[in-house]
Motif scaffolding. Structure first.
Motif, PDB file in Angstrom:
ATOM      1  N   VAL A 115      -8.290  -2.187  -1.282  1.00  0.00           N
ATOM      2  CA  VAL A 115      -8.492  -1.107  -0.313  1.00  0.00           C
ATOM      3  C   VAL A 115      -9.496  -0.089  -0.845  1.00  0.00           C
ATOM      4  O   VAL A 115     -10.416   0.339  -0.145  1.00  0.00           O
ATOM      5  CB  VAL A 115      -7.150  -0.414   0.014  1.00  0.00           C
ATOM      6  N   VAL A 172      -4.180  -1.373   7.920  1.00  0.00           N
ATOM      7  CA  VAL A 172      -5.146  -1.049   6.874  1.00  0.00           C
ATOM      8  C   VAL A 172      -6.498  -1.625   7.296  1.00  0.00           C
ATOM      9  O   VAL A 172      -6.583  -2.790   7.699  1.00  0.00           O
ATOM     10  CB  VAL A 172      -4.743  -1.627   5.503  1.00  0.00           C
ATOM     11  N   VAL A 174       0.833  -1.207   0.000  1.00  0.00           N
ATOM     12  CA  VAL A 174       0.000   0.000   0.000  1.00  0.00           C
ATOM     13  C   VAL A 174       0.868   1.258   0.000  1.00  0.00           C
ATOM     14  O   VAL A 174       0.534   2.257  -0.640  1.00  0.00           O
ATOM     15  CB  VAL A 174      -0.958  -0.018   1.212  1.00  0.00           C
ATOM     16  N   VAL A 184       2.858   3.142   7.355  1.00  0.00           N
ATOM     17  CA  VAL A 184       1.561   2.467   7.311  1.00  0.00           C
ATOM     18  C   VAL A 184       1.556   1.393   8.396  1.00  0.00           C
ATOM     19  O   VAL A 184       2.213   0.362   8.269  1.00  0.00           O
ATOM     20  CB  VAL A 184       1.295   1.836   5.930  1.00  0.00           C
ATOM     21  N   VAL A 229      -6.366   3.767   5.454  1.00  0.00           N
ATOM     22  CA  VAL A 229      -4.951   3.499   5.709  1.00  0.00           C
ATOM     23  C   VAL A 229      -4.572   4.192   7.015  1.00  0.00           C
ATOM     24  O   VAL A 229      -4.723   5.408   7.151  1.00  0.00           O
ATOM     25  CB  VAL A 229      -4.068   4.010   4.557  1.00  0.00           C
ATOM     26  N   ALA A 238      -9.298   5.783   1.848  1.00  0.00           N
ATOM     27  CA  ALA A 238      -8.722   5.270   0.597  1.00  0.00           C
ATOM     28  C   ALA A 238      -8.901   6.247  -0.556  1.00  0.00           C
ATOM     29  O   ALA A 238      -7.996   6.422  -1.385  1.00  0.00           O
ATOM     30  CB  ALA A 238      -9.351   3.931   0.245  1.00  0.00           C
TER      31      ALA A 238
END
Length: 263
Positions: A123, A160, A110, A157, A130, A139
């Motif tokens: 996603v 998620v 991601v 990150v 995120v 997203a």
């Protein structure tokens, strides 16, 4: 390759501190970064491994949402979300090959936002979020273009979140050499409408096909999208397929995904 330092933090806070060093770069599963280093296309002085951060691993499902730690491998996702979100498990279970699935992570994918990566479509279609060490990013606001995201310097990150739809399917036309999708479509049907995310096709990376979303929200059937054509003007054109071919595949993959959900 060349000389660089490696740091192995055990907490998110320690990772953030390590990434504050000059020319430091995070290392998650390394499935993109390591080949990039071998080709000398990047030259960080410090790699900060996220692999040992326990708080960034694992899968949980509650209140209609699946939350996956950023350092969780594709193989783990494929095995642990199968009951809660089968379409997402199917997506994860078909990424690359076993070696990639057992090393690559959702956070790395991601964060990298490869225009042909699988996870961004999941996603985006799932109206996901995120989560970073500082904030949560919807997203729709996160994916900004080819290899471009809303992440700021030093931001990691950490997880998620995926909203679980009533039904979903990921349809992938595989490019055999790379095992990336030549074109793939994730269709997610929610009570308030349908989301359709496309990866592998556009020069701008993952995108929502809004015309298909409108048609399917009114009539969730193959016939509803049979007459639609994706705009091919910004599609990738390379030795594997022209922009027009990819635009055609967007429609084909969408119809197959809808047919699979309705089967």
């Amino acid at each position: 390759m060349y000389n660089f330092d490696v740091e192995m933090p055990s907490t998110i806070a320690d990772a953030v501190t390590a990434l504050a060093r000059d020319e430091a770069q995070p290392l998650s599963g390394g499935q993109t970064l390591i080949p990039t280093l071998k080709a000398r296309l990047a030259a960080p002085s410090v790699l900060v491994s996220l692999h040992g951060i326990a708080e960034m691993k694992g899968v949980s499902a509650q209140d209609g949402t699946v939350t996956i730690g950023g350092a969780t491998t594709h193989a783990t996702v494929a095995g642990e979300v199968a009951d809660a979100y089968p379409a997402l498990a199917s997506l994860a279970g078909r990424i690359g090959d076993p070696a990639v699935r057992n090393r690559g992570t959702i956070g790395g994918s991601v964060a990298n936002n490869d225009p042909s990566a699988c996870y961004p479509a999941g996603v985006l279609a799932s109206n996901g979020t995120v989560v970073t060490n500082t904030r949560e990013i919807a997203a729709d606001d996160y994916f900004l273009g080819m290899f471009e995201t809303a992440l700021e310097e030093g931001e990691i990150v950490t997880a998620v979140k995926f909203k679980i739809p009533e039904a979903a399917h990921y349809e992938k036309h595989l490019q055999p050499a790379s095992r990336f999708p030549l074109v793939a479509v994730f269709v997610a049907k929610f009570a308030d409408g349908v989301r359709v995310a496309v990866t592998g096709a556009s020069e701008n990376g993952v995108f929502r096909w809004t015309e298909a979303e409108t048609a399917l929200s009114a009539d969730f059937s193959v016939e509803a999208v049979a007459g639609l054509k994706a705009d091919g003007s910004s599609m990738i054109s390379d030795l594997h397929g022209s922009g027009a071919y990819r635009a055609h595949l967007v429609g084909v993959m969408t119809k197959r995904a809808v047919a699979a959900i309705n089967a």
